[in-house]
Design an enzyme around this catalytic site. Structure first.
Site, mmCIF file in Angstrom:
data_model
loop_
_atom_site.group_PDB
_atom_site.id
_atom_site.type_symbol
_atom_site.label_atom_id
_atom_site.label_comp_id
_atom_site.label_asym_id
_atom_site.label_seq_id
_atom_site.Cartn_x
_atom_site.Cartn_y
_atom_site.Cartn_z
ATOM 1 N N ASP A 200 34.431 80.914 -50.159
ATOM 2 C CA ASP A 200 34.392 81.607 -49.055
ATOM 3 C C ASP A 200 35.728 81.819 -48.119
ATOM 4 O O ASP A 200 36.421 80.789 -48.024
ATOM 5 C CB ASP A 200 33.345 80.856 -48.056
ATOM 6 C CG ASP A 200 33.212 81.383 -46.673
ATOM 7 O OD1 ASP A 200 32.653 82.707 -46.793
ATOM 8 O OD2 ASP A 200 33.644 81.027 -45.662
ATOM 9 N N GLU B 11 33.537 87.346 -52.484
ATOM 10 C CA GLU B 11 32.690 88.026 -51.744
ATOM 11 C C GLU B 11 33.662 89.467 -52.026
ATOM 12 O O GLU B 11 34.770 89.438 -52.027
ATOM 13 C CB GLU B 11 32.622 88.129 -50.232
ATOM 14 C CG GLU B 11 31.801 86.783 -49.903
ATOM 15 C CD GLU B 11 31.689 86.748 -48.453
ATOM 16 O OE1 GLU B 11 30.628 86.802 -47.938
ATOM 17 O OE2 GLU B 11 32.655 86.595 -47.773
ATOM 18 N N CYS C 267 20.411 80.033 -45.654
ATOM 19 C CA CYS C 267 20.288 78.616 -45.758
ATOM 20 C C CYS C 267 20.415 78.251 -47.298
ATOM 21 O O CYS C 267 19.468 78.888 -47.967
ATOM 22 C CB CYS C 267 18.916 78.071 -45.236
ATOM 23 S SG CYS C 267 18.628 76.319 -45.746
ATOM 24 N N CYS D 139 16.817 76.338 -48.494
ATOM 25 C CA CYS D 139 15.446 77.079 -48.600
ATOM 26 C C CYS D 139 15.444 78.451 -48.384
ATOM 27 O O CYS D 139 14.629 79.209 -48.905
ATOM 28 C CB CYS D 139 14.510 76.743 -47.594
ATOM 29 S SG CYS D 139 15.082 77.441 -45.858
ATOM 30 N N CYS E 198 19.815 75.149 -40.331
ATOM 31 C CA CYS E 198 18.458 75.863 -40.665
ATOM 32 C C CYS E 198 17.454 75.628 -39.644
ATOM 33 O O CYS E 198 16.893 74.621 -39.656
ATOM 34 C CB CYS E 198 18.138 75.474 -42.104
ATOM 35 S SG CYS E 198 16.942 76.719 -42.809
ATOM 36 N N CYS F 96 14.180 74.689 -42.291
ATOM 37 C CA CYS F 96 13.946 73.549 -43.017
ATOM 38 C C CYS F 96 14.760 72.166 -42.497
ATOM 39 O O CYS F 96 14.763 71.153 -42.861
ATOM 40 C CB CYS F 96 14.292 73.683 -44.270
ATOM 41 S SG CYS F 96 15.938 73.620 -44.829
ATOM 42 N N ASP G 24 30.969 76.677 -43.701
ATOM 43 C CA ASP G 24 31.761 77.488 -44.476
ATOM 44 C C ASP G 24 31.425 76.927 -46.066
ATOM 45 O O ASP G 24 31.371 77.784 -47.056
ATOM 46 C CB ASP G 24 33.290 77.458 -44.168
ATOM 47 C CG ASP G 24 33.832 78.344 -43.085
ATOM 48 O OD1 ASP G 24 32.877 79.019 -42.888
ATOM 49 O OD2 ASP G 24 34.730 77.615 -42.584
#
Ligand SMILES: [Zn+2]
Length: 353
Positions: A150, A241, A295, A298, A314, A317, A324
């Protein structure tokens, strides 16, 4: 260099008026002018035409301009290396033998088999010869696992393994230079009010900008080198990315930061790509959408999942993580799901092997 760029500037006007980037047409019409009027050698004229066509093709709506000291291309017919520390360059006054200084890193990778070179004159009057060399790529192994990376502002690079390269050093450097810049600008304004020309201050400002850029470059080299070494050492690929996503995702407060980070990111990605290619490490781009708000536990996507710059929790969950690292894990997961993006030809080759 002046003659070459004057010729290029004149010729690009012609190309623009004629709306053509056709080398043969331009050569037929204007080769004699380039030789006679501007005094270029035969090969310089050919390079000049090529340079003009390239500049015009880049954006046909605008007439390009060549500054008097714009980079000048030198090919094998215009230059040749005479050993590792001297180069022969063709000038309007014949061939000259110039001593060159090469860094250790460059020396190790230097090979006589070089592509096109550019002669560049820096603003401080120093001359550089930018030499392109072809390096063999490492044999690329198709990776079955990836390090998700990231890229960000507060943390320049965070891996799915949990390593974090912070932007602290770079931010420190930026701040230091920004304040030095401000005081120099103040001094320059004061000199101006007294009717003096603040030439030496201008020079200092210029060298400051160069120093900051070199610092960032060095940081980017270190970070990309580390990433590729880890990937290589663990037999994994690197997932990043897509660049477009990075630009739109990061919200920047000031336009100056945007500019600086824009090229700094591009540079980091470039460094990762070429170092990975040399090491035979696969780089897989992934869709950047929602990587920071999903997340990793989940799969719930919610903007509110990311509470602060650094904290992820999250809402569904309750999974809590470094924001990051969570994003890096999502990037890795995307790379694992996406099949390798190779052309059919390439895929055929791989299966044949
Ligand atoms: Zn969750």
């Amino acid at each position: 260099m002046r003659a070459f760029n004057a010729a290029a500037n004149w010729l690009v006007g012609k190309a623009f008026a004629m709306r053509t980037a056709n080398k043969i047409a331009l050569q037929r019409l204007h080769y004699a002018d380039l030789r006679g009027h501007f005094g270029l050698s035969a090969q310089m004229a050919v390079r000049c035409i090529a340079q003009v066509c390239q500049a015009y093709k880049r954006d046909k709506t605008k007439r390009p301009h060549f500054r008097p000291f714009a980079a000048m291309p030198y090919d094998q017919r215009l230059m040749s290396f005479k050993g590792p520390d001297r180069v022969s360059l063709l000038t309007l006054g014949g061939r000259i033998l110039m001593p060159v200084v090469m860094g250790r890193y460059q020396k190790e990778r230097f090979s006589p088999a070089i592509g096109q070179c550019d002669v560049v004159r820096r603003r401080d009057g120093k001359w550089f010869l930018l030499v392109t060399v072809d390096l063999p790529e490492g044999t690329r192994t198709s990776a079955s696992d990836f390090i998700g990376v990231d890229l960000g502002v507060a943390n320049i690079a965070t891996t799915s393994d949990g390593q974090i390269a912070t932007g602290d050093a770079i931010e420190d450097c930026r701040r230091r230079y920004a304040s030095a810049r401000r005081s120099l600008q103040k001094a320059a304004a004061a000199r101006k009010r007294q009717g003096q020309r603040p030439k030496s201050i201008r020079r200092k400002l210029c060298s400051l900008a160069g120093r900051e850029a070199r610092f960032r470059k060095h940081e980017n080299h270190c970070i990309s080198k580390r990433l590729v070494a880890i990937a290589k050492g663990t037999g994994r690929g690197i997932a990043l990315e897509d660049l477009q996503g990075i630009r739109s995702r990061i919200r920047l407060r000031r336009p100056q930061r945007a500019r600086v980070h824009g090229w700094s990111f591009r540079q980091l990605r470039q460094f990762v790509s070429y170092k990975a290619a040399m090491a035979g490490v696969e780089v897989r781009p992934v869709d950047p959408r929602d990587t920071s708000r999903t997340c990793n536990c989940c799969g719930a996507i919610d903007k509110a999942n990311r509470r602060t710059q650094a904290e992820f929790r999250c809402r569904r969950c309750g999974h809590a993580a470094h924001a990051d690292i969570n994003a890096a894990l999502n990037i890795r997961a995307k790379a694992l799901v996406n099949g390798p993006q190779v052309s059919e030809r390439h895929a055929g080759l791989q299966s044949a092997v």
